[in-house]
Structures are given as structure tokens and as C-alpha cells.
Design a protein around this motif. Structure first.
Motif, mmCIF file in Angstrom:
data_model
loop_
_atom_site.group_PDB
_atom_site.id
_atom_site.type_symbol
_atom_site.label_atom_id
_atom_site.label_comp_id
_atom_site.label_asym_id
_atom_site.label_seq_id
_atom_site.Cartn_x
_atom_site.Cartn_y
_atom_site.Cartn_z
ATOM 1 N N THR A 170 54.455 -7.229 130.084
ATOM 2 C CA THR A 170 53.707 -6.158 130.768
ATOM 3 C C THR A 170 52.628 -5.536 129.870
ATOM 4 O O THR A 170 51.940 -4.606 130.290
ATOM 5 N N ASP A 191 58.434 5.472 124.831
ATOM 6 C CA ASP A 191 57.036 5.605 125.239
ATOM 7 C C ASP A 191 56.980 5.632 126.774
ATOM 8 O O ASP A 191 57.535 4.758 127.439
ATOM 9 N N LYS A 220 44.979 9.977 108.940
ATOM 10 C CA LYS A 220 46.084 9.225 109.535
ATOM 11 C C LYS A 220 47.296 9.212 108.624
ATOM 12 O O LYS A 220 47.173 9.075 107.403
ATOM 13 N N THR A 255 55.276 -3.482 121.641
ATOM 14 C CA THR A 255 53.910 -4.020 121.577
ATOM 15 C C THR A 255 53.907 -5.120 120.520
ATOM 16 O O THR A 255 54.777 -5.146 119.634
HETATM 17 N N1 LIG Z 1 54.738 2.052 110.164
HETATM 18 C C1 LIG Z 1 53.960 1.048 109.848
HETATM 19 O O1 LIG Z 1 54.214 0.294 108.901
HETATM 20 C C2 LIG Z 1 52.748 0.768 110.710
HETATM 21 C C3 LIG Z 1 52.058 -0.446 110.583
HETATM 22 C C4 LIG Z 1 50.987 -0.689 111.443
HETATM 23 C C5 LIG Z 1 50.610 0.270 112.379
HETATM 24 N N2 LIG Z 1 51.295 1.447 112.448
HETATM 25 C C6 LIG Z 1 50.943 2.464 113.452
HETATM 26 O O2 LIG Z 1 51.198 1.921 114.752
HETATM 27 C C7 LIG Z 1 50.406 2.650 115.695
HETATM 28 C C8 LIG Z 1 49.823 1.693 116.697
HETATM 29 O O3 LIG Z 1 50.867 1.069 117.395
HETATM 30 P P1 LIG Z 1 50.605 0.261 118.757
HETATM 31 O O4 LIG Z 1 49.411 -0.569 118.610
HETATM 32 O O5 LIG Z 1 51.887 -0.351 119.106
HETATM 33 O O6 LIG Z 1 50.188 1.393 119.790
HETATM 34 P P2 LIG Z 1 50.994 2.357 120.778
HETATM 35 O O7 LIG Z 1 52.323 2.688 120.269
HETATM 36 O O8 LIG Z 1 50.036 3.463 121.068
HETATM 37 O O9 LIG Z 1 51.181 1.463 122.093
HETATM 38 C C9 LIG Z 1 50.042 0.975 122.735
HETATM 39 C C10 LIG Z 1 50.047 1.176 124.249
HETATM 40 O O10 LIG Z 1 50.881 0.196 124.835
HETATM 41 C C11 LIG Z 1 51.738 0.790 125.816
HETATM 42 N N3 LIG Z 1 52.930 -0.050 125.835
HETATM 43 C C12 LIG Z 1 53.842 -0.194 124.866
HETATM 44 N N4 LIG Z 1 54.675 -1.192 125.145
HETATM 45 C C13 LIG Z 1 54.315 -1.682 126.342
HETATM 46 C C14 LIG Z 1 54.770 -2.742 127.140
HETATM 47 N N5 LIG Z 1 55.733 -3.551 126.759
HETATM 48 N N6 LIG Z 1 54.168 -2.951 128.340
HETATM 49 C C15 LIG Z 1 53.124 -2.184 128.733
HETATM 50 N N7 LIG Z 1 52.613 -1.196 127.984
HETATM 51 C C16 LIG Z 1 53.200 -0.950 126.791
HETATM 52 C C17 LIG Z 1 51.907 2.206 125.375
HETATM 53 O O11 LIG Z 1 52.199 3.035 126.461
HETATM 54 C C18 LIG Z 1 50.558 2.510 124.758
HETATM 55 O O12 LIG Z 1 49.674 2.965 125.766
HETATM 56 C C19 LIG Z 1 49.377 3.413 114.899
HETATM 57 O O13 LIG Z 1 49.710 4.778 114.889
HETATM 58 C C20 LIG Z 1 49.494 2.843 113.494
HETATM 59 O O14 LIG Z 1 49.155 3.775 112.517
HETATM 60 C C21 LIG Z 1 52.354 1.714 111.637
#
Ligand SMILES: NC(=O)c1ccc[n+]([C@@H]2O[C@H](COP(=O)([O-])OP(=O)(O)OC[C@H]3O[C@@H](n4cnc5c(N)ncnc54)[C@H](O)[C@@H]3O)[C@@H](O)[C@H]2O)c1
Length: 368
Positions: A175, A49, A154, A133
Motif C-alpha cells: 500500500t 502511523d 533535524k 516503509t
Molecule cells: N533512525 C535512523 O537511523 C534513521 C535513518 C534514516 C532515516 N530516519 C528518519 O526516518 C524519517 C523518514 O522515514 P520515512 O521515509 O519512513 O517517512 P514517514 O515515516 O514519514 O512515512 C512516510 C509516509 O508513508 C506513510 N506510510 C507508512 N507506511 C505505509 C504503508 N505501508 N502504506 C501506505 N502508507 C504508508 C505514512 O503515513 C507517511 O505519510 C525521517 O524523519 C528520517 O530522519 C531515521
């Protein structure tokens, strides 16, 4: 901080079993895994990412200097066929063969997309999850659901593809923006609501909301991973119908996915949409005579303590939301299956709700 593995959990799936490492400063462990693959003559590709890579800890810079890397733009709209095809082209240009290995570093978007690319390229490459995250640490990196979104809904295209290991380095959270941390808490609260009463009570007992520095956080993350592992072990492919099985993890998600899709991907963070979805699920439960007014108020204030929304921020058309629900993966023979609560921490599946009842729920959170 020096390397400290606090816990090693296991997802017990026979020949697809894998460890989840939880700790601080796991960079050297991740680099060791890399180096072993490279030493065996395998190609290693890193998908990262972009938002995370800008702020990433030192070990990431070391990784990136050693292997082929593709940076993926931050945000839900990256979980698309366009970026999937970019990854396929990248793997082809790097001449990754069937022994190749993919490492996904980022949140749920990076993990879901990279996992699906790994599942589909050359009919399946090994892949490793490095969730960065809170949401990815407690939920998306474990369990092997990978995929992308379509404008119709989705996660409509995807595959089950388990990672070979999950490295949860708690230092990455330092972060993470507060709003993203809160979004992860929505999934944590979900685990409490769907089946873990002691987790739910623990969350309610904290004198102040958790943050990335909280001493209680590692144990909370471990609890969620253990709960998820247990559910996935019992129903890896979400095929159990009667008692709910893995489908129970979708508590609030039928509503959440409709919000994300109708509002436009990225308008609400996934966890924020889940937060409203949890309120909807509780209200649906109350419609069936389960749960109480007090349960609803307690849930609302818990979500709000993390600045999570409990109603829509702006009008969305209820009919559009209903239509979006119809394209949800959980629809069976035209009937939408909802996860409802018999009581807090006791969830089950039900498809007995009619359109008017669901519309009422949408109106209660501000849809027009
Ligand atoms: N596969 C599954 O079982 C499952 C379960 C739940 C959710 N999901 C999916 O997960 C997605 C959401 O994931 P998310 O909430 O992690 O969002 P994301 O992956 O969009 O990350 C969120 C934001 O955090 C930033 N970021 C990431 N790590 C960082 C760090 N350590 N420091 C600073 N910034 C950081 C990224 O650049 C991004 O802007 C959705 O698409 C959802 O459908 C999948």
C-alpha cells in the motif's frame, strides 16, 4: 499470504542483541510477541502511523483491538516535542509501568519518535519496531537511533535505544505510495555508494527500476539490513573518529538535513532530500579529485530512474542552508564533517572543506 519468514538476521550487540525478521505475513509472529508480553502481565502500548493504520493489513486491526493504541499523524512534523509529550501523556494515562512494552508501527517518523519516547519514559521501556516503509525497513528501524527534530535542525534531540526485535513484513509495502517507495530507494542507493560495490552494480544492472513487487526486493532489503547491522555492531554510538565508522551512514545527510530544515519539514520527503545530498556529496568528492564525471552521470540517472530529485525543486537561500549545516550533529568544534567518496563504494570522513567550496556545491544544485 500465509506466514513466511524468509530471513532472520541478528544485530550482534552483546546484551542488546536483537533479531530482524524479514518475510511475508508476519502478523502472527507479531501477535505472538504481543500475546507473550500480555501473558506476563505487561502493559503493551502501540504507537501507529495514522496513514498506515488506514490501509493496514488485517493483523494490525486485530492488534489494535487488543491493546491501547495511539495514532500519530503522518509526516515529518510529527517528529516533534509536541507529539513526544503526547506519547508520554498517553503512556502515563495507560499506567504503563517499567515492565511496559512499546510497539512502533509505521515509517521512520513513527519509529524515531516512538523509540525516543520509549527510551525516555520511566528511563527506558522495551520497544519493538514494525517498519512499514521501504526507508524504515532498510535503515531507520535498525541501529537504535531515536529522536525528534527541532526548528534549529533535524534529529537534534534523541537517544541511542536499541529495539528488542524488528519485524519487516514485506506485505506492508503493497500500500506504500510510489513516491515513498522511491524515497526509500535513496537510502538503498546510499548503501551501495558508501561501501557495497556489488549492491551498487546490482542496482545499476536491473532492466527496470525496482518496485514493491520486484522479486529482487527481499534480497536488497536483507543486504541493506546486513550492512547496517555490521556498521552498528562496529560503532554503535558513532564514536569512531578516524575511519568513519557509523558516521559513514550519514553520506549525503548533512546536505539533506539542511534542505529539510530550510525548506520546512515535510516539503521534501527525507529520501528526496537524501537524493540531492548524495549528488552534493559526489560533487564534493570530485572537488577533492576523487570520482569522475561518469560516476556523477551514472548516479544522477540511477536516482532519476526512481523519480528522485537531483537538484532543488525551488530556490533555497544558500546562506540559510549553510547556517542550517552549522547546527548539524556532525559539526565538531565548528568544523562540518562531510562523508566523501574516494571512489564509488569507498567513503571516508573529511572536514577540510571551506565555506566557499560548500557554497559552490549548494549553487550547483540550484540554491541562490
Ligand atoms: N533512525 C535512523 O537511523 C534513521 C535513518 C534514516 C532515516 N530516519 C528518519 O526516518 C524519517 C523518514 O522515514 P520515512 O521515509 O519512513 O517517512 P514517514 O515515516 O514519514 O512515512 C512516510 C509516509 O508513508 C506513510 N506510510 C507508512 N507506511 C505505509 C504503508 N505501508 N502504506 C501506505 N502508507 C504508508 C505514512 O503515513 C507517511 O505519510 C525521517 O524523519 C528520517 O530522519 C531515521
Amino acid at each position: 499470504m500465509s506466514e513466511q519468514v524468509l530471513k532472520t538476521l541478528k544485530v550482534g550487540l552483546e546484551d542488546r542483541a536483537y533479531p530482524i525478521f524479514i518475510g511475508h505475513g508476519l502478523g502472527s509472529l507479531i501477535i505472538k510477541s504481543f500475546t507473550e508480553h500480555l501473558g506476563e502481565g505487561k502493559k503493551v502500548a502501540v504507537l501507529i502511523d495514522d496513514g498506515f493504520s488506514e490501509k493496514a493489513p488485517l493483523f494490525v486491526k486485530e492488534l489494535l483491538s487488543r491493546v491501547s493504541t495511539l495514532k500519530l499523524p503522518s509526516g515529518e512534523s510529527t517528529k516533534s516535542v509536541q507529539f513526544l509529550s503526547k506519547i508520554w501523556d498517553f503512556l502515563a494515562s495507560e499506567e504503563v509501568d517499567r515492565t511496559g512494552v512499546v510497539f512502533a508501527l509505521g515509517g521512520g517518523v513513527t519509529g524515531d519518535l516512538s523509540g525516543f519516547a520509549a527510551a525516555s519514559y520511566l528511563r527506558g521501556l522495551d520497544f519493538y519496531q514494525v517498519p512499514t516503509t521501504l526507508l524504515a525497513m532498510v535503515d531507520s528501524s535498525v541501529g537504535g537511533k531515536t529522536g525528534i527534530n527541532l526548528s534549529a535542525g533535524k534529529n537534534l534531540v534523541g537517544a541511542f535505544h536499541q529495539p528488542k526485535a524488528v519485524f519487516i513484513d514485506l506485505d506492508c509495502l503493497s500500500t506504500l505510495p510510489k513516491r515513498e517507495f522511491s524515497a526509500g530507494m535513496a537510502e538503498v542507493i546510499k548503501y551501495g555508494l558508501l561501501g557495497n560495490k556489488s549492491l551498487y552494480h546490482k542496482l545499476l544492472s536491473f532492466s527496470k527500476p525496482l518496485n514493491s513487487e520486484s522479486k529482487e526486493l527481499p534480497e536488497i532489503i536483507e543486504t541493506c539490513c546486513l550492512d547496517k547491522a555490521k556498521i552498528v555492531e562496529s560503532d554503535e554510538r558513532e564514536s569512531i573518529e578516524s575511519s568513519g565508522g557509523r558516521a559513514l551512514l550519514n553520506l549525503g545527510h548533512t546536505f539533506a538535513h539542511a534542505i529539510e530544515s530550510v525548506a520546512g519539514y515535510g516539503e521534501y520527503l527525507h529520501g528526496e532530500a537524501v537524493s540531492i545530498g548524495l549528488i552534493c556529496a559526489l560533487r564534493l568528492s570530485r572537488m577533492s579529485g576523487y570520482c569522475s564525471d561518469a560516476d556523477e552521470k551514472i548516479l544522477e540517472s540511477l536516482l532519476q530512474s526512481y523519480a528522485l530529485p537531483v537538484k532543488l525543486r525551488f530556490d533555497l537561500c544558500s546562506q540559510a542552508l549553510m547556517n542550517a549545516m552549522q547546527s548539524d550533529k556532525k559539526v565538531k568544534a565548528g568544523k562540518i564533517r562531510f562523508v566523501v567518496l574516494k571512489e564509488i563504494s569507498d567513503a571516508f570522513l573529511s572536514s577540510r572543506f571551506d565555506t566557499d567550496q560548500v557554497l559552490k556545491i549548494w549553487n550547483s544544485v540550484g540554491a541562490k
